[in-house]
Design an enzyme around this catalytic site. Structure first.
Site, PDB file in Angstrom:
ATOM      1  N   ASP A  81     -50.922   4.601 -28.529  1.00 37.99           N
ATOM      2  CA  ASP A  81     -50.761   3.389 -27.372  1.00 37.99           C
ATOM      3  C   ASP A  81     -51.324   3.426 -26.435  1.00 37.99           C
ATOM      4  OD1 ASP A  81     -49.712   5.380 -25.879  1.00 37.99           O
ATOM      5  OD2 ASP A  81     -47.614   4.877 -26.241  1.00 37.99           O
ATOM      6  N   ASP A  87     -43.234   2.157 -35.865  1.00 38.42           N
ATOM      7  CA  ASP A  87     -43.224   3.578 -35.261  1.00 38.42           C
ATOM      8  C   ASP A  87     -41.887   3.659 -34.461  1.00 38.42           C
ATOM      9  OD1 ASP A  87     -43.794   4.284 -32.318  1.00 38.42           O
ATOM     10  OD2 ASP A  87     -44.507   2.055 -32.833  1.00 38.42           O
TER      11      ASP A  87
END
Length: 380
Positions: free
Chosen positions: A95, A269
């Site tokens: 991320d 996720d």
């Protein structure tokens, strides 16, 4: 130049928006829809890379914010990147650090340049910009990277979210310019806009115009109801290209995975399976099972009689309860392994249902058995 990430659509399910596909990365190919275990600090808690391979994980997620602060992206880069650092030869996604900055950091100050904030570790003053986030992600060397974005609260005002979306689009463009390794690392754009359809459309239009190799849907699973999330997905996924992967960030409950797939999502996720495992809570085909509860002290059945993971083949509820109550790390390893396996295997079942064009029937049967149709406290 060939993109680092390629998506191939294999089949569309006849009755829903679900897609069967595959994603090709520099470290292997995996089938979608799929669930990614989260390895926040370059480790999925209590899991060895061999465990993750054994359960069928094709890609895992690591957090840029945490790795930037500790050990530092320079050390990971010297090690040869995340893959070598953690001895993992399959896919890695990072991320951008944005979500952590907006949720963990203290006294953050957002400007056009980026975000000034204090470290959650030691209070040190730090600054994260789109360029800095991409620099760190380039150094970490993940196969898939995320653009630096602002994740506004779901129930924020329209005017605030509009300004936030416009800034996120400008930040995405700056990140694209800063990206050094497009041939080996695929950078995704992140669609924001809270619950506002026109702002989601504006965000998607801006990002699709930048031609990212994939698109994430951010700003969901942040306190809104499952119904609200599905409402947003209903109008957001059709805005995204069919020839690129779609990734719903931070979602990991079984019902949300299935409902996300039905609406055209390919990747998910979440820390949920490992987080609840550390509290002695497991996912089973019959719903939530809190194995640390006293009623399992003499229960010598597996966690889930229908599960064929190595935990369910070899260990009993009574033994796992004993380990959890005794604060033995092995107990957390067993519950974590089972929960991750459960979600990865669920996605394999979903893939089969798409192949057979019976995903809605699969959903109905799964929800009934799991307990989602009753208000009984067994579900998530």
């Amino acid at each position: 130049m060939e993109p680092a990430i390629k998506y191939r659509l294999i089949k569309k399910e006849k009755h829903t928006g679900a897609r069967l596909g595959e994603i090709v990365t520099p470290h292997g190919t995996f089938k979608t829809p799929m669930f990614m275990p989260v390895g926040t600090q370059a480790s999925v808690k209590t899991m060895a890379p061999e465990d993750l391979k054994e359960m069928g994980a094709g890609i895992i997620l690591s957090n840029t914010y945490h790795l930037w602060l500790r050990p530092g992206e320079d050390i990971v880069e010297k090690a040869g990147g995340l893959h070598k650092f953690m001895n993992w030869d399959r896919g890695v996604l990072t991320d951008s650090g944005g979500f952590q900055v907006f949720s963990l950091a203290k006294l953050r100050d957002i400007s056009e340049e980026g975000v000034a904030f204090k470290s959650h570790l030691n209070g040190e003053k730090l600054f994260l910009s789109p360029e800095k986030a991409i620099h760190v992600e380039n150094a970490l060397g993940a196969d898939i990277m995320m653009s630096f974005d602002e994740c506004p609260p779901f129930f924020e005002s329209y005017d605030y979210v509009k300004k936030s979306v416009e800034r996120t689009s400008r930040w995405a463009e700056r990140g694209l310019i800063a990206h050094q390794n497009p041939a080996t690392q695929g950078l995704f754009g992140i669609v924001q806009g809270a619950g506002f359809e026109d702002l989601r459309r504006q965000s998607a239009r801006d990002l699709v115009g930048m031609d990212f190799p994939g698109y994430s849907i951010g700003g969901l699973s942040v306190g809104e109801s499952k119904g609200e999330m599905n409402r947003v997905l209903d109008f957001t996924t059709p805005m995204l290209p069919e020839d690129k992967p779609r990734y719903l960030m931070g979602v990991g409950s079984p019902d949300a995975l299935i409902d996300g797939v039905i609406r055209g999502v390919d990747m998910f996720d979440c820390v949920l399976p490992t987080r609840i495992a550390r509290n002695g809570t497991t996912m089973t085909s019959q719903g939530r099972l809190v194995v640390k509860n006293a009623k399992y002290s003499e229960d010598f059945r597996p966690l889930d009689p229908k599960c064929d993971c190595y935990v369910c083949k070899n260990y009993t509820r009574a033994y796992i309860r004993h380990l959890i109550k005794a604060d033995e790390t092995f107990g957390i390893h067993l519950t974590s392994y089972h929960n991750l396996y459960f979600l990865i295997n669920l996605m394999h079942q979903v893939q089969d249902a798409i192949e057979q064009d019976n995903l809605l029937e699969f959903r109905e049967a799964f929800f009934e058995e799991y307990g989602y149709n009753e208000n009984n406290g067994r579900n998530f």
